[in-house]
Each structure stands twice: as C-alpha cells, then as structure tokens.
Design an enzyme around this catalytic site. Sequence first.
Site, PDB file in Angstrom:
ATOM      1  N   HIS A  90      -3.714   0.932  -4.444  1.00 27.09           N
ATOM      2  CA  HIS A  90      -3.188  -0.262  -5.117  1.00 27.09           C
ATOM      3  C   HIS A  90      -3.510  -0.162  -6.601  1.00 27.09           C
ATOM      4  O   HIS A  90      -4.656  -0.308  -6.999  1.00 27.09           O
ATOM      5  CB  HIS A  90      -3.816  -1.532  -4.553  1.00 27.09           C
ATOM      6  CG  HIS A  90      -3.331  -1.874  -3.182  1.00 27.09           C
ATOM      7  ND1 HIS A  90      -2.437  -2.893  -2.948  1.00 27.09           N
ATOM      8  CD2 HIS A  90      -3.594  -1.329  -1.987  1.00 27.09           C
ATOM      9  CE1 HIS A  90      -2.176  -2.953  -1.668  1.00 27.09           C
ATOM     10  NE2 HIS A  90      -2.868  -2.023  -1.052  1.00 27.09           N
ATOM     11  N   TYR A 131      -8.870 -10.340   2.680  1.00 28.45           N
ATOM     12  CA  TYR A 131     -10.092  -9.706   3.188  1.00 28.45           C
ATOM     13  C   TYR A 131     -10.988  -9.159   2.079  1.00 28.45           C
ATOM     14  O   TYR A 131     -12.150  -8.843   2.316  1.00 28.45           O
ATOM     15  CB  TYR A 131      -9.773  -8.579   4.199  1.00 28.45           C
ATOM     16  CG  TYR A 131      -8.983  -7.414   3.646  1.00 28.45           C
ATOM     17  CD1 TYR A 131      -9.542  -6.493   2.760  1.00 28.45           C
ATOM     18  CD2 TYR A 131      -7.653  -7.229   4.010  1.00 28.45           C
ATOM     19  CE1 TYR A 131      -8.805  -5.444   2.251  1.00 28.45           C
ATOM     20  CE2 TYR A 131      -6.914  -6.177   3.518  1.00 28.45           C
ATOM     21  CZ  TYR A 131      -7.500  -5.285   2.631  1.00 28.45           C
ATOM     22  OH  TYR A 131      -6.764  -4.261   2.122  1.00 28.45           O
ATOM     23  N   GLU A 132     -10.463  -9.066   0.860  1.00 27.89           N
ATOM     24  CA  GLU A 132     -11.309  -8.599  -0.242  1.00 27.89           C
ATOM     25  C   GLU A 132     -12.289  -9.684  -0.679  1.00 27.89           C
ATOM     26  O   GLU A 132     -13.173  -9.418  -1.492  1.00 27.89           O
ATOM     27  CB  GLU A 132     -10.435  -8.157  -1.422  1.00 27.89           C
ATOM     28  CG  GLU A 132      -9.655  -6.884  -1.128  1.00 27.89           C
ATOM     29  CD  GLU A 132      -8.706  -6.496  -2.247  1.00 27.89           C
ATOM     30  OE1 GLU A 132      -9.181  -5.988  -3.271  1.00 27.89           O
ATOM     31  OE2 GLU A 132      -7.489  -6.715  -2.099  1.00 27.89           O
ATOM     32  N   HIS A 165      -6.884   4.382   7.169  1.00 30.49           N
ATOM     33  CA  HIS A 165      -6.182   4.069   5.922  1.00 30.49           C
ATOM     34  C   HIS A 165      -5.494   5.328   5.381  1.00 30.49           C
ATOM     35  O   HIS A 165      -4.438   5.245   4.755  1.00 30.49           O
ATOM     36  CB  HIS A 165      -7.152   3.491   4.895  1.00 30.49           C
ATOM     37  CG  HIS A 165      -6.485   3.006   3.637  1.00 30.49           C
ATOM     38  ND1 HIS A 165      -5.529   2.002   3.635  1.00 30.49           N
ATOM     39  CD2 HIS A 165      -6.610   3.389   2.342  1.00 30.49           C
ATOM     40  CE1 HIS A 165      -5.105   1.797   2.389  1.00 30.49           C
ATOM     41  NE2 HIS A 165      -5.743   2.633   1.595  1.00 30.49           N
ATOM     42  N   ALA A 178       2.780  -2.274   3.974  1.00 32.51           N
ATOM     43  CA  ALA A 178       2.583  -1.256   5.002  1.00 32.51           C
ATOM     44  C   ALA A 178       2.118  -2.009   6.244  1.00 32.51           C
ATOM     45  O   ALA A 178       1.287  -2.910   6.149  1.00 32.51           O
ATOM     46  CB  ALA A 178       1.517  -0.273   4.549  1.00 32.51           C
ATOM     47  N   MET A 219      -1.994  -7.147   7.042  1.00 29.83           N
ATOM     48  CA  MET A 219      -3.044  -8.004   6.479  1.00 29.83           C
ATOM     49  C   MET A 219      -2.624  -8.635   5.149  1.00 29.83           C
ATOM     50  O   MET A 219      -3.478  -8.990   4.327  1.00 29.83           O
ATOM     51  CB  MET A 219      -4.316  -7.176   6.268  1.00 29.83           C
ATOM     52  CG  MET A 219      -4.804  -6.442   7.510  1.00 29.83           C
ATOM     53  SD  MET A 219      -6.176  -5.341   7.121  1.00 29.83           S
ATOM     54  CE  MET A 219      -6.261  -4.370   8.651  1.00 29.83           C
ATOM     55  N   SER A 220      -1.316  -8.763   4.932  1.00 30.05           N
ATOM     56  CA  SER A 220      -0.862  -9.298   3.639  1.00 30.05           C
ATOM     57  C   SER A 220       0.399 -10.130   3.845  1.00 30.05           C
ATOM     58  O   SER A 220       0.616 -10.672   4.920  1.00 30.05           O
ATOM     59  CB  SER A 220      -0.580  -8.130   2.684  1.00 30.05           C
ATOM     60  OG  SER A 220       0.538  -7.385   3.112  1.00 30.05           O
ATOM     61  N   HIS A 236      -5.865  -8.729  -1.396  1.00 30.16           N
ATOM     62  CA  HIS A 236      -5.813  -9.207  -0.016  1.00 30.16           C
ATOM     63  C   HIS A 236      -6.910 -10.240   0.214  1.00 30.16           C
ATOM     64  O   HIS A 236      -7.953 -10.208  -0.427  1.00 30.16           O
ATOM     65  CB  HIS A 236      -6.024  -8.041   0.956  1.00 30.16           C
ATOM     66  CG  HIS A 236      -4.999  -6.954   0.812  1.00 30.16           C
ATOM     67  ND1 HIS A 236      -5.084  -6.011  -0.186  1.00 30.16           N
ATOM     68  CD2 HIS A 236      -3.879  -6.678   1.523  1.00 30.16           C
ATOM     69  CE1 HIS A 236      -4.041  -5.193  -0.072  1.00 30.16           C
ATOM     70  NE2 HIS A 236      -3.305  -5.572   0.952  1.00 30.16           N
ATOM     71  N   SER A 293       0.822  -1.219   0.000  1.00 31.05           N
ATOM     72  CA  SER A 293       0.000   0.000   0.000  1.00 31.05           C
ATOM     73  C   SER A 293       0.851   1.262   0.000  1.00 31.05           C
ATOM     74  O   SER A 293       1.674   1.463   0.888  1.00 31.05           O
ATOM     75  CB  SER A 293      -0.853   0.086   1.275  1.00 31.05           C
ATOM     76  OG  SER A 293      -1.794  -0.920   1.312  1.00 31.05           O
ATOM     77  N   ASN A 307       2.068   3.290  10.828  1.00 34.84           N
ATOM     78  CA  ASN A 307       1.346   3.772  12.011  1.00 34.84           C
ATOM     79  C   ASN A 307       1.745   2.917  13.204  1.00 34.84           C
ATOM     80  O   ASN A 307       2.211   1.795  13.034  1.00 34.84           O
ATOM     81  CB  ASN A 307      -0.177   3.652  11.784  1.00 34.84           C
ATOM     82  CG  ASN A 307      -0.581   2.223  11.457  1.00 34.84           C
ATOM     83  OD1 ASN A 307      -0.419   1.759  10.325  1.00 34.84           O
ATOM     84  ND2 ASN A 307      -1.071   1.507  12.459  1.00 34.84           N
TER      85      ASN A 307
HETATM   86  N1  HPA Z   1      -2.826  -3.181  11.360  1.00 32.89           N
HETATM   87  C1  HPA Z   1      -3.020  -4.006  10.323  1.00 32.89           C
HETATM   88  N2  HPA Z   1      -2.646  -3.736   9.089  1.00 32.89           N
HETATM   89  C2  HPA Z   1      -2.014  -2.568   8.870  1.00 32.89           C
HETATM   90  C3  HPA Z   1      -1.776  -1.648   9.900  1.00 32.89           C
HETATM   91  C4  HPA Z   1      -2.208  -1.974  11.221  1.00 32.89           C
HETATM   92  O1  HPA Z   1      -2.025  -1.221  12.189  1.00 32.89           O
HETATM   93  N3  HPA Z   1      -1.133  -0.579   9.338  1.00 32.89           N
HETATM   94  C5  HPA Z   1      -0.981  -0.868   8.008  1.00 32.89           C
HETATM   95  N4  HPA Z   1      -1.522  -2.066   7.727  1.00 32.89           N
END
Ligand code: HPA
Length: 281
Positions: free
Chosen positions: A64, A88-89, A250, A116, A214-215, A86, A33, A238
């Site tokens: 993306h 989750y999609e 996001h 990310a 998540m990837s 992903h 991302s 983050n």
């Molecule tokens: N959690 C999960 N996935 C993420 C995060 C997070 O804090 N930051 C970027 N992708």
Amino acid sequence: MRKEMVPEIRQARQKLKGLFGDRSPTVGLILGSGLGRFADSLADKVVVPYGDIPGFPTSSVAGHAGQLVLGRVGETWVLVMQGRVHYYEGYDMSQVVLPTRVLVASGCSILVITNAAGGVHPDLAAGDLVLLYDHINLMGTNPLMGPNDESLGARFPDMSNAYDRELRELARDVARHNGVDLRSGVYAAMSGPSYETPAEIRMLRAMGADLVGMSTVPEVIAANHMGARVVGISCVTNLAAGISPAPLSHEEVAETASRVEKKFVGLIGALAQRLGEVARS
Ligand code: HPA
C-alpha cells in the site's frame, strides 16, 4: 466519541485545492492491495503523499503506497487513493473513511472501490475480477456510528442500491468491450487481521457471501452516506480458508494481484473514462 469530521474534511480539501488548482476530479478510485499500478498510467499526475495531507491516516501494510494521485484518463480527471488504511491497523472508523469523504468532497460523485479478496464461492478462482452487487458488513461496527453530520448525509442512509445498478451495467459493458471476464458477487467484510477460519468461511457461504475481505465496506457506506455512486470491484487473490488446502498468506495475495494487474489496469482505465462521461453528464 467520534471526532468531528467536517473540519477535517475541509482542511484536507483546502490543502488539495491549493495543489490541484482548477483540475477538478469527477471520478475517485480506491486501489486495493497490489492493485495500485493503475495510478502510474495516468497523464499529468500530481502526487500527494498521505503524510502531507492534514488528518490523513498513513498505512503500515506492505503493498500500500499511501498517496493520493490526481491525473487524467482521456478527458476525465480522476483522484486516486493508491493504498488505503484498514480498520485492523487500529484506526477508528472515522479515520478509515476520511480519505473517501475527501474524494467525494473534492468533486468525485462516482467512486470505484477495489480490493483484494478471498474467493468464498466455489466457482471463483484466483485471478478472477468480480463486480460487487452487494455486501455484508461483519466488521462489528459502522463508519456512521456517533452523531450524524446532516451536512454530509442522512442519519439512516438507504443501502439498497449501495453498488449502483446503472453503473454496474456500464461496468459490464466496459468489461465486454475489453475482453475481460467480469464475475459478479457479494462481498463480506471481516475486521481481520487474522484470516478467517474454515468454519467462518462456511458460515459466510451459508450467509450468501461470494468473497471475503477486510476493507471496502466502510468506504462504500461513507460514500453512499454522502450521496456518491459506487462501483465495487474485487480481485480474487486466493481461495478462502478451507476451500484451498494451502495456508493463506499475504505473499500469495500480493503475487496474484500483481499477476492480474495488467488486466485490472486496462479495465479500470476504460471504466474511469466511461464513468467520467456519466459524471459530467
Ligand atoms: N480473507 C480476508 N481478506 C483477504 C483475503 C482472505 O482470504 N484475501 C485477500 N484479502
């Protein structure tokens, strides 16, 4: 039941072969991302939207781009996934890892897999780049579920060197030469798409995770299954939930990724060239 994989790989591969001709990539890159700009820096590019490749899933996530880019860094031809899908999609795992398998089948014996991620270790800060040395799969599934295709790899692949030790050394060396402070850590993969709760982050920390996302883990498993060597790099976008008092968004993820992009692109470019030398040797 998982759909039969090999014909899908072959079809995608054939389509790409027609477009790439004798330009054979040796290093594959999956850009996470907000980290897709590296592909723009390549020479002699051939750009193929995922929608043009048989069987390729197309991403719905902002940030993306969803295209495959063949290009050159120095002497090395690289094949870059600018954007990924992903779990989750709603895609099943075999679809999530199809592009990864196509990279390997196209000749990429080394993959650089980036993402990310949220920083779980208290010493990590937004903007840090982290070299992965291991992962924890908490997605509740595995891309190798279902019948094993022996032509791709073993039923029970070893994962004790999933993030290749020798290539980690090389990545450290490249970072040093480029003046990039590269941290190191363990990535925990959650299915998402909701971000974690503070209690889940405390659990992850207790388990030994330094980062959460998540990837990546499905692709790393599929690449290892096929015998490719993997380098994993996270960009901390983050602090994970509960570590920072601010809510996660996001937008924050995308903002930090774009702030780090220049440092990231420089590192990845230098790394790809060195990995190309290794792949050709
Ligand atoms: N959690 C999960 N996935 C993420 C995060 C997070 O804090 N930051 C970027 N992708």
